[in-house]
Design a protein around this motif. Structure first.
Motif, PDB file in Angstrom:
ATOM      1  N   ALA A  82     -56.235 -16.664 -70.017  1.00  9.17           N
ATOM      2  CA  ALA A  82     -55.207 -15.770 -69.367  1.00  9.17           C
ATOM      3  C   ALA A  82     -55.819 -14.255 -69.638  1.00  9.17           C
ATOM      4  O   ALA A  82     -55.753 -13.373 -68.858  1.00  9.17           O
ATOM      5  CB  ALA A  82     -53.703 -16.108 -70.127  1.00  9.17           C
ATOM      6  N   VAL A  83     -56.222 -14.080 -70.998  1.00  3.64           N
ATOM      7  CA  VAL A  83     -56.723 -12.582 -71.384  1.00  3.64           C
ATOM      8  C   VAL A  83     -58.066 -12.218 -70.518  1.00  3.64           C
ATOM      9  O   VAL A  83     -58.171 -10.972 -70.139  1.00  3.64           O
ATOM     10  CB  VAL A  83     -56.807 -12.589 -72.833  1.00  3.64           C
ATOM     11  CG1 VAL A  83     -57.350 -11.113 -73.198  1.00  3.64           C
ATOM     12  CG2 VAL A  83     -55.429 -12.653 -73.382  1.00  3.64           C
ATOM     13  N   ALA A  84     -58.688 -13.401 -70.418  1.00  3.64           N
ATOM     14  CA  ALA A  84     -59.931 -12.964 -69.668  1.00  3.64           C
ATOM     15  C   ALA A  84     -59.699 -12.363 -68.276  1.00  3.64           C
ATOM     16  O   ALA A  84     -60.497 -11.498 -67.995  1.00  3.64           O
ATOM     17  CB  ALA A  84     -60.892 -14.373 -69.631  1.00  3.64           C
ATOM     18  N   VAL A  85     -58.790 -13.116 -67.609  1.00  2.00           N
ATOM     19  CA  VAL A  85     -58.588 -12.464 -66.184  1.00  2.00           C
ATOM     20  C   VAL A  85     -57.929 -11.353 -66.376  1.00  2.00           C
ATOM     21  O   VAL A  85     -57.914 -10.207 -65.791  1.00  2.00           O
ATOM     22  CB  VAL A  85     -57.835 -13.689 -65.594  1.00  2.00           C
ATOM     23  CG1 VAL A  85     -57.107 -13.157 -64.299  1.00  2.00           C
ATOM     24  CG2 VAL A  85     -58.536 -14.960 -65.151  1.00  2.00           C
ATOM     25  N   ALA A 135     -69.066 -19.045 -54.724  1.00  2.00           N
ATOM     26  CA  ALA A 135     -70.786 -18.730 -55.055  1.00  2.00           C
ATOM     27  C   ALA A 135     -70.956 -17.228 -55.690  1.00  2.00           C
ATOM     28  O   ALA A 135     -70.310 -16.399 -54.984  1.00  2.00           O
ATOM     29  CB  ALA A 135     -71.622 -18.984 -53.955  1.00  2.00           C
ATOM     30  N   GLY A 136     -71.266 -17.112 -56.760  1.00  2.00           N
ATOM     31  CA  GLY A 136     -71.695 -15.908 -57.428  1.00  2.00           C
ATOM     32  C   GLY A 136     -70.215 -15.082 -58.019  1.00  2.00           C
ATOM     33  O   GLY A 136     -70.554 -14.151 -58.529  1.00  2.00           O
ATOM     34  N   ILE A 137     -69.269 -16.127 -57.940  1.00  2.00           N
ATOM     35  CA  ILE A 137     -67.866 -15.510 -58.473  1.00  2.00           C
ATOM     36  C   ILE A 137     -67.900 -15.674 -60.125  1.00  2.00           C
ATOM     37  O   ILE A 137     -67.946 -16.885 -60.368  1.00  2.00           O
ATOM     38  CB  ILE A 137     -66.690 -15.901 -57.942  1.00  2.00           C
ATOM     39  CG1 ILE A 137     -66.916 -15.735 -56.296  1.00  2.00           C
ATOM     40  CG2 ILE A 137     -65.435 -15.500 -58.315  1.00  2.00           C
ATOM     41  CD1 ILE A 137     -66.839 -14.322 -55.834  1.00  2.00           C
ATOM     42  N   PRO A 138     -67.721 -14.807 -60.898  1.00  2.00           N
ATOM     43  CA  PRO A 138     -67.769 -14.870 -62.477  1.00  2.00           C
ATOM     44  C   PRO A 138     -66.288 -15.631 -62.847  1.00  2.00           C
ATOM     45  O   PRO A 138     -65.447 -14.903 -62.642  1.00  2.00           O
ATOM     46  CB  PRO A 138     -68.001 -13.510 -63.129  1.00  2.00           C
ATOM     47  CG  PRO A 138     -68.465 -12.694 -61.878  1.00  2.00           C
ATOM     48  CD  PRO A 138     -67.808 -13.022 -60.626  1.00  2.00           C
ATOM     49  N   GLY A 139     -66.442 -16.803 -63.541  1.00  2.00           N
ATOM     50  CA  GLY A 139     -65.294 -17.452 -64.027  1.00  2.00           C
ATOM     51  C   GLY A 139     -65.291 -17.668 -65.561  1.00  2.00           C
ATOM     52  O   GLY A 139     -66.544 -17.470 -66.043  1.00  2.00           O
ATOM     53  N   ALA A 191     -63.214 -11.794 -66.399  1.00  2.00           N
ATOM     54  CA  ALA A 191     -63.457 -12.957 -65.565  1.00  2.00           C
ATOM     55  C   ALA A 191     -62.849 -12.712 -64.368  1.00  2.00           C
ATOM     56  O   ALA A 191     -61.470 -12.147 -64.470  1.00  2.00           O
ATOM     57  CB  ALA A 191     -63.121 -14.303 -66.124  1.00  2.00           C
ATOM     58  N   VAL A 192     -63.366 -13.100 -63.223  1.00  2.00           N
ATOM     59  CA  VAL A 192     -62.380 -13.215 -62.062  1.00  2.00           C
ATOM     60  C   VAL A 192     -61.124 -14.172 -62.001  1.00  2.00           C
ATOM     61  O   VAL A 192     -60.146 -14.051 -61.561  1.00  2.00           O
ATOM     62  CB  VAL A 192     -63.333 -13.235 -60.544  1.00  2.00           C
ATOM     63  CG1 VAL A 192     -62.260 -13.183 -59.469  1.00  2.00           C
ATOM     64  CG2 VAL A 192     -64.125 -12.111 -60.614  1.00  2.00           C
ATOM     65  N   ALA A 214     -75.380  -8.391 -60.270  1.00  2.00           N
ATOM     66  CA  ALA A 214     -74.572  -7.310 -60.629  1.00  2.00           C
ATOM     67  C   ALA A 214     -73.215  -7.220 -60.785  1.00  2.00           C
ATOM     68  O   ALA A 214     -72.815  -6.817 -61.898  1.00  2.00           O
ATOM     69  CB  ALA A 214     -74.680  -6.357 -59.341  1.00  2.00           C
ATOM     70  N   LEU A 215     -72.672  -8.673 -60.310  1.00  2.00           N
ATOM     71  CA  LEU A 215     -71.341  -8.774 -60.657  1.00  2.00           C
ATOM     72  C   LEU A 215     -71.341  -9.274 -61.838  1.00  2.00           C
ATOM     73  O   LEU A 215     -70.472  -9.115 -62.867  1.00  2.00           O
ATOM     74  CB  LEU A 215     -70.808  -9.749 -59.689  1.00  2.00           C
ATOM     75  CG  LEU A 215     -70.029  -9.460 -58.427  1.00  2.00           C
ATOM     76  CD1 LEU A 215     -69.588 -10.806 -57.537  1.00  2.00           C
ATOM     77  CD2 LEU A 215     -68.910  -8.870 -58.859  1.00  2.00           C
ATOM     78  N   ALA A 216     -72.178 -10.501 -62.191  1.00  2.00           N
ATOM     79  CA  ALA A 216     -72.314 -11.100 -63.590  1.00  2.00           C
ATOM     80  C   ALA A 216     -72.439 -10.216 -64.621  1.00  2.00           C
ATOM     81  O   ALA A 216     -71.612  -9.980 -65.922  1.00  2.00           O
ATOM     82  CB  ALA A 216     -73.251 -11.929 -63.636  1.00  2.00           C
ATOM     83  N   GLU A 217     -73.211  -8.866 -64.474  1.00  2.00           N
ATOM     84  CA  GLU A 217     -73.708  -8.071 -65.540  1.00  2.00           C
ATOM     85  C   GLU A 217     -72.252  -7.081 -65.572  1.00  2.00           C
ATOM     86  O   GLU A 217     -72.164  -6.888 -66.999  1.00  2.00           O
ATOM     87  CB  GLU A 217     -74.790  -7.209 -65.004  1.00  2.00           C
ATOM     88  CG  GLU A 217     -75.918  -7.797 -65.278  1.00  2.00           C
ATOM     89  CD  GLU A 217     -77.460  -7.486 -64.625  1.00  2.00           C
ATOM     90  OE1 GLU A 217     -77.214  -6.621 -63.849  1.00  2.00           O
ATOM     91  OE2 GLU A 217     -78.472  -7.544 -65.059  1.00  2.00           O
ATOM     92  N   SER A 218     -71.580  -6.878 -64.579  1.00  2.00           N
ATOM     93  CA  SER A 218     -70.629  -5.967 -64.898  1.00  2.00           C
ATOM     94  C   SER A 218     -69.520  -6.462 -65.673  1.00  2.00           C
ATOM     95  O   SER A 218     -68.952  -6.056 -66.579  1.00  2.00           O
ATOM     96  CB  SER A 218     -70.105  -5.454 -63.443  1.00  2.00           C
ATOM     97  OG  SER A 218     -69.265  -6.255 -62.845  1.00  2.00           O
ATOM     98  N   TYR A 219     -69.416  -7.928 -65.338  1.00  2.00           N
ATOM     99  CA  TYR A 219     -68.268  -8.616 -66.155  1.00  2.00           C
ATOM    100  C   TYR A 219     -68.729  -8.934 -67.719  1.00  2.00           C
ATOM    101  O   TYR A 219     -67.730  -8.809 -68.474  1.00  2.00           O
ATOM    102  CB  TYR A 219     -67.804  -9.973 -65.564  1.00  2.00           C
ATOM    103  CG  TYR A 219     -66.790  -9.767 -64.582  1.00  2.00           C
ATOM    104  CD1 TYR A 219     -65.510  -9.624 -64.491  1.00  2.00           C
ATOM    105  CD2 TYR A 219     -67.153  -9.535 -63.184  1.00  2.00           C
ATOM    106  CE1 TYR A 219     -64.500  -9.634 -63.761  1.00  2.00           C
ATOM    107  CE2 TYR A 219     -66.124  -9.065 -62.237  1.00  2.00           C
ATOM    108  CZ  TYR A 219     -64.917  -9.252 -62.488  1.00  2.00           C
ATOM    109  OH  TYR A 219     -63.883  -8.722 -61.478  1.00  2.00           O
ATOM    110  N   LEU A 220     -69.950  -9.163 -67.786  1.00  2.00           N
ATOM    111  CA  LEU A 220     -70.652  -9.339 -69.223  1.00  2.00           C
ATOM    112  C   LEU A 220     -70.555  -8.143 -69.818  1.00  2.00           C
ATOM    113  O   LEU A 220     -70.026  -8.244 -71.056  1.00  2.00           O
ATOM    114  CB  LEU A 220     -72.015  -9.829 -69.063  1.00  2.00           C
ATOM    115  CG  LEU A 220     -72.155 -11.440 -68.632  1.00  2.00           C
ATOM    116  CD1 LEU A 220     -73.797 -11.560 -68.314  1.00  2.00           C
ATOM    117  CD2 LEU A 220     -71.869 -12.263 -69.749  1.00  2.00           C
TER     118      LEU A 220
END
Lengths: 95, 486
Positions: free
Chosen positions: B153-156, B66-70, B161-162, B18-24
């Motif tokens: 920088a912009v991704a964060v 673990a599981g943190i989108p970067g 991205a986290v 769910a985390l990955a999907e929300s960031y994607l």
């Protein structure tokens, strides 16, 4: 200001092909940066002054042995080779 | 932020998928405009997320990342993924192995969403020199995000991205962090392995992190640092978790203010924000001490000799034989000659952009017979003097504070015609790379311009391998907030 011949000479040493317009652009650009370097020319450094006393790490050497990187790494490398022949990397002759 | 997400994952309030999907979905929504990513790894990241969810379902323990989108800057190798370093030269390059820092993240279970845009071969301060697309500053899209790690920088900053990894040779993490209002950490030279990082200037390059908070930067840094037999410049060290040492108590901490960095020609708005930040440190009980780094004024010319010299040597491998696709069908020349030299000249003429060519030629000049002593050797001597300045300063203070950049984010095209003007963006950041000390940029305030609040970064440097003290100081500042000390 660098001369046209100087820029062409540097470009040849750097193995970069330049068009005539690029030679002019880089003549200007490189000269302005080189002028900026002259600030260092005013700095007189006495013998021994530049020794900061911080030990320099010596090189680590490993045994000169063949390590198998594995099939997938080998395949990965061969996949990005632009020209191949009989499993070898094909490049232009250097002679 | 990472701790919070970690707790949620552990308590099954959310899933890694769910985390990955929300960031994607944020990437799909906003990145068309912002241009932070060069490659989006949708399938791969969802697979990595599922793997973490399966672990959790089996009741296994998971690490903090673990599981943190970067996201990863596109000059770091990620197996099976296109890795371009922002250059046409490497357009078709698919990395056959993981960079050590990337491997560590993957082993920690981090979910890599994609590869981020950057100035070509990390050369630039605006991400305008990417061969692919510009990256826009999310706070004001008419402005640059800084560079060279602009995409990371912009991704964060735009919550795509986290956390992200960047590389910093003269300020390429800290300056974009300052422009985008996030935290950018450049560790001590030798902390993080450079194996698998496409080299720019080997004696200056260092991999570091972008995050929203100082605590997050400590967490990500703790995962990626350490000795690596594949990079002989990495230092032996104990393994520790830097987030464990964070504290909002910095009473008695000695903060040095180098007079050379707050000179009269500094943008008055940046000066004001910086002075308020100094007051904030004082109100937290830190001792503010005026110091001098007498050779600071020589840092920029020194950097712009040493860096291009190393660049000219490191980038020799991109010749169409070892790396890069050969261009040998150039009509004007090769049809006639077709020699090996012509392949080199044409491949490099076609594959490199203007800034890369400029720096390679500058370095070639500085290293050429007759000029070596006046330029390269002199610059190396000055580099030692700069290190000595720092060694002296750290006898009196624990950390050194200044602004990160002399100005807020500038507009597209404002400096792209004048290389020297662009180089001045690095004036406060290059010294940390020359000396090899750790440094961090974190938000200290904003300045108003055209109705937009543009972020200003504060810059802390600490002694060699003392990231702990530096992170603690930045953390205490962050906890206290960036408002007026009253």
């Amino acid at each position: 200001m660098l001369t046209v011949d100087e820029v062409k000479h540097i470009a040849l040493l750097a193995r970069i092909g330049l068009s005539d317009t690029e030679v002019e652009t880089y003549r200007k650009d490189l000269s302005s940066v080189l002028d900026f370097f002259h600030e260092l020319g005013d700095l007189v450094i006495a013998e021994g002054d530049a020794d900061d006393g911080i030990p320099i790490k010596t090189n680590d050497y490993r045994e000169d042995t063949v390590e198998d990187a594995g099939t997938s790494c080998r395949e990965g490398i061969m996949n990005i080779v632009p020209v191949k022949k009989d499993g070898f990397v094909k490049v232009r002759s250097v002679f | 932020m990472i701790l919070e997400l970690h707790e949620k994952l552990k308590n099954r309030e959310t899933t890694a998928r769910a985390l990955a999907e929300s960031y994607l979905s944020r990437i799909w929504e906003y990145d068309g405009e912002l241009g932070a990513y060069l490659t989006i790894l949708e399938e791969e990241s969802l697979r990595a997320a599922d793997f973490v969810d399966e672990k959790l379902a089996r009741g296994e323990e998971i690490g903090l990342l673990a599981g943190i989108p970067g996201a990863i800057k596109d000059n770091m190798c990620l197996t099976g993924t296109r890795t371009t370093a922002g250059s046409k030269m490497l357009d078709g390059y698919v990395a056959p192995y993981d960079a050590t820092a990337v491997r560590k993240l993957r082993e920690a279970g981090a979910v890599i969403l994609g590869k981020t845009n950057m100035d070509e071969f990390a050369m630039g301060s605006s991400t305008e020199s990417s061969a692919y697309r510009p990256t826009k500053n999310p706070i004001d899209t008419s402005r640059v995000p800084g560079g060279s790690s602009g995409g990371s920088a912009v991704a964060v900053a735009a919550d795509m991205a986290v956390f992200s990894l960047g590389s910093d040779t003269g300020g390429s993490i800290r300056q974009p962090a300052s422009f985008c209002g996030v935290v950018g950490l450049k560790p001590t030279y030798g902390r993080v392995s450079r194996n698998g990082l496409i080299a720019m200037a080997s004696s200056l390059d260092q991999i570091g992190t972008f995050t929203k908070t100082v605590e997050d930067s400590a967490i990500v840094f703790s995962e990626i640092y350490g000795y690596d037999p594949l990079d002989v410049t990495t230092a032996e060290s104990d393994s520790k978790r830097f987030e464990d040492f964070l504290s909002s108590d910095i009473r008695g901490l000695r903060v040095g203010i180098p007079k050379e960095y707050l000179s009269d020609d500094l943008d008055p708005r940046v000066r004001e924000v910086t002075e308020k930040a100094i007051d904030r440190f004082r109100s937290l009980g830190a001792e503010i001490i005026d110091i001098s780094l007498p050779h600071a004024k020589y840092a920029l010319p020194t950097y712009y000799i040493i860096m291009p010299s190393e660049v000219s040597s490191n980038l020799a491998r991109f010749d169409g034989i070892r790396f890069g696709v050969p261009v040998d069908d150039h009509e004007s020349r090769s049809a006639e000659f077709g020699t090996l030299l012509e392949t080199y000249l044409d491949t490099r003429a076609y594959g490199f952009g203007a800034e890369v060519k400029r720096r390679i030629m500058l370095g070639t000049y500085a290293l050429s017979a007759g000029y070596y002593d006046a330029y390269y050797k002199k610059a190396q001597a000055v580099r030692h003097l700069i290190r000595k300045d720092f060694a002296e300063a750290y006898k009196k203070v624990d950390v050194i504070f200044s602004p990160t950049a002399p100005e807020p984010a500038f507009r597209f095209g404002a400096k792209s015609d004048d290389p020297l003007k662009m180089y001045l963006s690095d004036i406060y950041t290059v010294t940390a790379n020359l000396a090899g000390v750790p440094a961090i940029s974190f938000p200290i305030g904003t300045v108003e311009e055209d109705g937009k609040a543009l972020p200003i970064g504060g810059h802390l440097m600490a002694g060699w391998f003392d990231e702990e003290t530096m992170l603690r100081a930045a953390y205490a500042f962050e906890q206290a907030g960036v408002s007026d000390p009253e």
